[in-house]
Design a protein around this motif. Structure first.
Motif, mmCIF file in Angstrom:
data_model
loop_
_atom_site.group_PDB
_atom_site.id
_atom_site.type_symbol
_atom_site.label_atom_id
_atom_site.label_comp_id
_atom_site.label_asym_id
_atom_site.label_seq_id
_atom_site.Cartn_x
_atom_site.Cartn_y
_atom_site.Cartn_z
ATOM 1 N N SER A 3 0.633 1.189 -12.445
ATOM 2 C CA SER A 3 0.926 2.078 -13.789
ATOM 3 C C SER A 3 2.373 1.896 -14.388
ATOM 4 N N ASN A 4 2.485 1.468 -15.789
ATOM 5 C CA ASN A 4 3.752 1.148 -16.256
ATOM 6 C C ASN A 4 3.534 1.857 -17.571
ATOM 7 N N ARG A 5 4.511 1.875 -18.769
ATOM 8 C CA ARG A 5 4.586 2.665 -19.743
ATOM 9 C C ARG A 5 3.342 1.900 -20.849
ATOM 10 N N TYR A 6 2.774 0.816 -20.474
ATOM 11 C CA TYR A 6 1.754 0.307 -21.615
ATOM 12 C C TYR A 6 0.361 0.650 -21.012
ATOM 13 N N PHE A 7 0.061 0.353 -19.656
ATOM 14 C CA PHE A 7 -1.404 0.402 -19.128
ATOM 15 C C PHE A 7 -1.210 1.165 -17.657
ATOM 16 N N ASP A 8 -2.406 1.190 -17.418
ATOM 17 C CA ASP A 8 -2.888 1.624 -16.134
ATOM 18 C C ASP A 8 -3.931 0.667 -15.620
ATOM 19 N N ALA A 9 -3.947 -0.105 -14.364
ATOM 20 C CA ALA A 9 -4.863 -0.890 -13.796
ATOM 21 C C ALA A 9 -5.175 -0.620 -12.349
ATOM 22 N N PRO A 10 -6.571 -0.618 -11.981
ATOM 23 C CA PRO A 10 -6.881 -0.588 -10.468
ATOM 24 C C PRO A 10 -6.754 -1.912 -9.990
ATOM 25 N N VAL A 11 -6.230 -2.103 -8.752
ATOM 26 C CA VAL A 11 -5.991 -3.666 -8.342
ATOM 27 C C VAL A 11 -6.486 -3.641 -6.967
ATOM 28 N N LEU A 12 -7.569 -4.339 -6.242
ATOM 29 C CA LEU A 12 -7.969 -4.233 -5.114
ATOM 30 C C LEU A 12 -7.134 -5.322 -4.345
ATOM 31 N N ALA B 244 -8.443 -3.320 6.223
ATOM 32 C CA ALA B 244 -9.166 -2.713 5.145
ATOM 33 C C ALA B 244 -8.553 -3.015 3.930
ATOM 34 N N THR B 245 -9.493 -2.942 2.659
ATOM 35 C CA THR B 245 -8.990 -3.146 1.350
ATOM 36 C C THR B 245 -8.421 -1.883 0.946
ATOM 37 N N ALA B 246 -7.503 -2.085 0.010
ATOM 38 C CA ALA B 246 -6.949 -0.925 -0.535
ATOM 39 C C ALA B 246 -6.727 -1.042 -2.068
ATOM 40 N N THR B 247 -6.987 -0.025 -2.804
ATOM 41 C CA THR B 247 -6.778 -0.127 -4.304
ATOM 42 C C THR B 247 -5.511 0.332 -4.668
ATOM 43 N N LEU B 248 -4.743 -0.447 -5.323
ATOM 44 C CA LEU B 248 -3.288 -0.106 -5.707
ATOM 45 C C LEU B 248 -3.700 0.457 -7.234
ATOM 46 N N THR B 249 -2.936 1.703 -7.491
ATOM 47 C CA THR B 249 -2.974 2.244 -8.791
ATOM 48 C C THR B 249 -1.610 1.489 -9.718
ATOM 49 N N VAL C 110 0.917 -1.167 0.025
ATOM 50 C CA VAL C 110 0.075 -0.034 -0.092
ATOM 51 C C VAL C 110 0.907 1.190 -0.064
ATOM 52 N N SER C 111 2.018 1.295 0.944
ATOM 53 C CA SER C 111 2.612 2.436 0.817
ATOM 54 C C SER C 111 3.577 2.507 -0.544
ATOM 55 N N HIS C 112 3.849 1.394 -1.138
ATOM 56 C CA HIS C 112 4.674 1.447 -2.528
ATOM 57 C C HIS C 112 3.827 2.128 -3.492
ATOM 58 N N PHE C 113 2.541 1.482 -3.705
ATOM 59 C CA PHE C 113 1.720 1.840 -4.686
ATOM 60 C C PHE C 113 0.884 3.034 -4.638
ATOM 61 N N THR C 114 0.546 3.414 -3.133
ATOM 62 C CA THR C 114 -0.130 4.798 -3.175
ATOM 63 C C THR C 114 0.313 5.570 -2.386
ATOM 64 N N GLY C 115 1.540 5.337 -1.541
ATOM 65 C CA GLY C 115 2.039 6.603 -1.017
ATOM 66 C C GLY C 115 1.564 6.697 0.389
ATOM 67 N N SER D 74 3.540 -4.822 -10.867
ATOM 68 C CA SER D 74 3.469 -3.724 -11.749
ATOM 69 C C SER D 74 3.658 -4.393 -13.266
ATOM 70 N N SER D 75 3.987 -5.508 -13.518
ATOM 71 C CA SER D 75 4.132 -6.237 -15.141
ATOM 72 C C SER D 75 2.934 -7.202 -15.382
ATOM 73 N N CYS D 76 2.258 -7.335 -14.415
ATOM 74 C CA CYS D 76 1.122 -8.363 -14.583
ATOM 75 C C CYS D 76 0.145 -7.457 -15.462
ATOM 76 N N MET D 77 -0.605 -8.239 -16.560
ATOM 77 C CA MET D 77 -1.704 -7.588 -17.345
ATOM 78 C C MET D 77 -3.026 -8.170 -16.845
ATOM 79 N N TRP D 78 -3.119 -7.219 -15.947
ATOM 80 C CA TRP D 78 -4.478 -7.315 -15.110
ATOM 81 C C TRP D 78 -5.801 -7.300 -15.782
ATOM 82 N N SER D 79 -6.727 -7.862 -15.603
ATOM 83 C CA SER D 79 -8.152 -8.038 -16.463
ATOM 84 C C SER D 79 -8.585 -6.434 -16.451
#
Length: 230
Positions: A57-66, A50-55, A38-43, A206-211
């Motif tokens: 993001s890489n050069r090819y896509f963005d993905a919200p990951v719960l 609690a759940t947390a949504t990680l943003t 959570v600290s790394h991906f959201t600051g 960061s590199s996984c192609m999330w749905s």
């Protein structure tokens, strides 16, 4: 006009789910990993239970990951994370199993490696063990290996146990990693090409192609992924 990644995530009706666990008092390493991610991906600091949504993001896509506990039901997560005017489609995409790397093969501790068997089986039965990313993470607060304080294993014993864990993971589709949760360990290797430890966990996520991914256009904006989630 293409929307920015921020506005897409605000309106998101599709989320990838990355399960983590077991989150128990006897397995403090899973909570350490959750907080570090959570600290790394959201600051931000992770809130307890609690759940947390990680943003992601890489050069090819963005993905919200719960990032969600193994025990949370999919229906509950969908209700809690749905936009006010829509429903939320969840994709069970990944799982992080965390255990105490210093535990021996004979340990009966709930945080030991051998406790993961029934946990994995239950996750698969409940459809909470997504197959896009599966990591099995042996955790410690020292560099992994038989030379840790209090670890009486010989080099041969360590290598035999390491091989046993890797084979278990291969049979179930997991990548096996060992993570040092000391302050230095969490910072180590982020700029190296061949990453290990926590740096490899971050790289894998960061590199996984999330749905839920949204491809970026050449202008840096994002466009839909063709799945109907955005």
């Amino acid at each position: 006009v293409a929307a920015s990644s921020t506005s897409y995530f605000t309106m998101a009706t599709s989320l990838s789910v990355l399960r983590i666990g077991p989150l128990t008092e006897k397995n403090g390493y899973a909570e350490k990993l959750r907080s570090a991610l959570v600290s790394h991906f959201t600051g931000a600091d992770a809130r307890p239970d609690a759940t947390a949504t990680l943003t992601v993001s890489n050069r090819y896509f963005d993905a919200p990951v719960l990032l969600a506990p193994l025990h949370s039901s999919t229906d509950t997560l969908a209700r809690e994370n749905a936009p006010a005017t829509s429903t939320c489609q969840l994709h069970e995409d990944g799982i992080l199993l965390v255990f105490d790397a210093s535990s021996s093969s004979s340990s009966s501790s709930a945080a030991a490696f051998d406790a993961l068997g029934p946990i994995h089986a239950s996750a698969e039965e409940a459809d909470r063990a997504g197959d896009l990313l599966r990591l099995c993470i042996g955790s410690s607060v020292n560099p992994p290996g038989p030379l840790q304080d209090g670890d009486k294993r010989t080099r041969k014993e360590y290598e035999m146990e390491y091989s046993r864990r890797v084979l278990w993971c291969l049979d179930r589709g997991y990548e096996y990693l060992e993570v040092d949760f000391s302050s230095e360990g969490l910072r180590r290797g982020m700029d190296e090409r061949d990453k290990e430890g926590f740096a490899r966990v971050v790289e894998a996520i960061s590199s996984c192609m999330w749905s839920s991914h949204v491809m970026k256009s050449r202008s840096g904006n994002v466009r839909g992924n063709g799945r109907g989630g955005f």
